[in-house]
Enzyme design. Structure first.
Site, short mmCIF file in Angstrom:
data_model
loop_
_atom_site.label_atom_id
_atom_site.label_comp_id
_atom_site.label_asym_id
_atom_site.label_seq_id
_atom_site.Cartn_x
_atom_site.Cartn_y
_atom_site.Cartn_z
N ALA A 112 0.79 -1.23 0.00
CA ALA A 112 0.00 0.00 0.00
C ALA A 112 0.83 1.29 0.00
O ALA A 112 0.26 2.37 0.10
CB ALA A 112 -1.01 0.04 1.15
N ALA A 113 2.15 1.18 -0.16
CA ALA A 113 2.96 2.41 -0.24
C ALA A 113 2.49 3.25 -1.43
O ALA A 113 2.35 4.48 -1.33
CB ALA A 113 4.44 2.08 -0.38
N GLY A 114 2.21 2.59 -2.54
CA GLY A 114 1.71 3.29 -3.73
C GLY A 114 0.35 3.91 -3.45
O GLY A 114 0.06 5.03 -3.92
N ASP A 115 -0.49 3.20 -2.72
CA ASP A 115 -1.83 3.74 -2.40
C ASP A 115 -1.72 4.99 -1.53
O ASP A 115 -2.41 5.98 -1.76
CB ASP A 115 -2.66 2.68 -1.66
CG ASP A 115 -2.87 1.44 -2.51
OD1 ASP A 115 -2.88 1.58 -3.75
OD2 ASP A 115 -3.02 0.34 -1.95
O1 RIB Z 1 -2.06 -1.99 -2.87
C1 RIB Z 1 -2.20 -2.86 -1.78
C2 RIB Z 1 -3.54 -3.54 -1.83
O2 RIB Z 1 -3.59 -4.40 -2.95
C3 RIB Z 1 -3.83 -4.43 -0.64
O3 RIB Z 1 -4.43 -3.75 0.41
C4 RIB Z 1 -4.68 -5.54 -1.24
O4 RIB Z 1 -5.99 -5.54 -0.78
C5 RIB Z 1 -4.61 -5.34 -2.74
O5 RIB Z 1 -5.76 -4.77 -3.20
#
Ligand code: RIB
Length: 315
Positions: free
Chosen positions: A250-253
């Site tokens: 989730a670093a990108g998120d």
């Molecule tokens: O980008 C990370 C996410 O990718 C995780 O939280 C997982 O659920 C997938 O969707």
């Protein structure tokens, strides 16, 4: 807080195993440690944006089950507007199985469940929400027809669109022409452009291909190295903050959520990337997707200490 970020995307429950190494096909690796956390690329970006300081409305599809309840509760705790989240009475909530190795690198498998049912009609039913956005933030973990419909509505209403093309897939020039900022990582940039990114020159080449297809600005996230930016106002690498990675999930998120916040508050693209880099760096120091998304105070503190470090290094 007047700015309004609308996120359209997926919600998952993440099942995490931390291991010394990620198993290869046919291999069993024992000694792992299990935990679960709220995840899904759309949900992670919505939570990251809310914690980084903007009003956020999230459009997503979740199951009518325990995982859906838990996700929803988390969104409400983070102050996210959940009135446009659709509960699917047939499909289960999305679930992701994540392996994290001792270097913080991961490998993810997703059972999309309700996310895969997000349709163009779902988005058309939320047209006013998309039209009212300052920024529309999307990823590719829901069907492309929903993304394309949201992009069309936003484009027609001159709403800026940030597209995080994760997980990567072929995208039409028609869609790319509507995108204000595209934010692939190295792997996604290679799938979208065919360019293997080993250095800044490669990142520039990949960016140029995307710009030629009609995207207005490109940010290629390069993990610990930072992010390469190619836009009309800035071209070059914006280095990241140095941290010890525990889990890069989730670093990108978090980068995308924080980027949207900084831009919605009127920051220039380069400054917005500096803010997003700091948020992403903080996120890799903690386990789990949403548990690792930092609050704005933590991001500002990180930026302050980075500035102090730079001043000390330059003395
Ligand atoms: O980008 C990370 C996410 O990718 C995780 O939280 C997982 O659920 C997938 O969707």
């Amino acid at each position: 807080m007047s700015e309004n970020i609308v996120v359209v995307g997926s919600t998952n429950a993440d099942m995490i195993i931390q291991l010394k190494k990620i198993p290869k096909p046919g291999e069993t690796v024992v000694g792992g440690k299990f935990s679960s956390a709220a995840g899904g690329k759309g949900a992670n970006q919505a939570v990251a944006a809310a914690r980084a300081g903007s009003a956020v409305t999230f459009i997503s599809r979740i199951g009518n089950d325990m995982f859906g309840d838990t996700s929803l509760k988390g969104f409400v705790n983070d102050g996210i507007n959940v009135s446009n989240i659709i509960r699917d009475s047939v499909e289960a909530s999305g679930v992701a199985f994540i392996f994290v190795d001792e270097n913080g690198e991961n490998s993810i498998a997703v059972a999309s469940g309700a996310n895969a049912k997000m349709s163009s009609n779902d988005i058309l039913n939320k047209k006013d929400v998309v039209v009212g956005a300052d920024i529309l933030l999307m990823q590719l973990e829901i069907p492309l027809e929903a993304i394309e419909t949201a992009a069309q509505i936003a484009f027609d209403s001159t709403v800026n669109i940030i597209l995080n093309p994760a997980p990567a897939q072929y995208l039409s020039d028609e869609l790319l022409q509507k995108i204000s900022i595209i934010t692939p990582n190295e792997t996604e940039a290679k799938i979208l452009t065919g360019v293997v990114i080993n250095n800044e020159a490669d990142a520039e080449k990949a960016s140029q291909i995307l710009l030629d297809k009609g995207v207005k600005a490109v940010i290629i996230t390069l993990g610990a190295k930072g992010a390469y930016v190619y836009s009309s106002t800035y071209k070059g690498l914006v280095p990241s903050c140095k941290v010890k990675a525990i889990d890069t999930t989730a670093a990108g998120d978090v980068f995308n959520g924080a980027l949207a916040v900084a831009l919605s508050k009127g920051k220039e693209l380069k400054d917005a990337v500096i803010f997003a880099n700091a948020a992403a760096a903080l996120s890799v120091t903690k386990l789990g997707a949403q548990p690792s998304a930092p609050y704005k105070e933590e991001i500002y503190k990180m930026l302050e200490s980075e500035t102090e470090n730079q001043i000390t290094e330059n003395l």
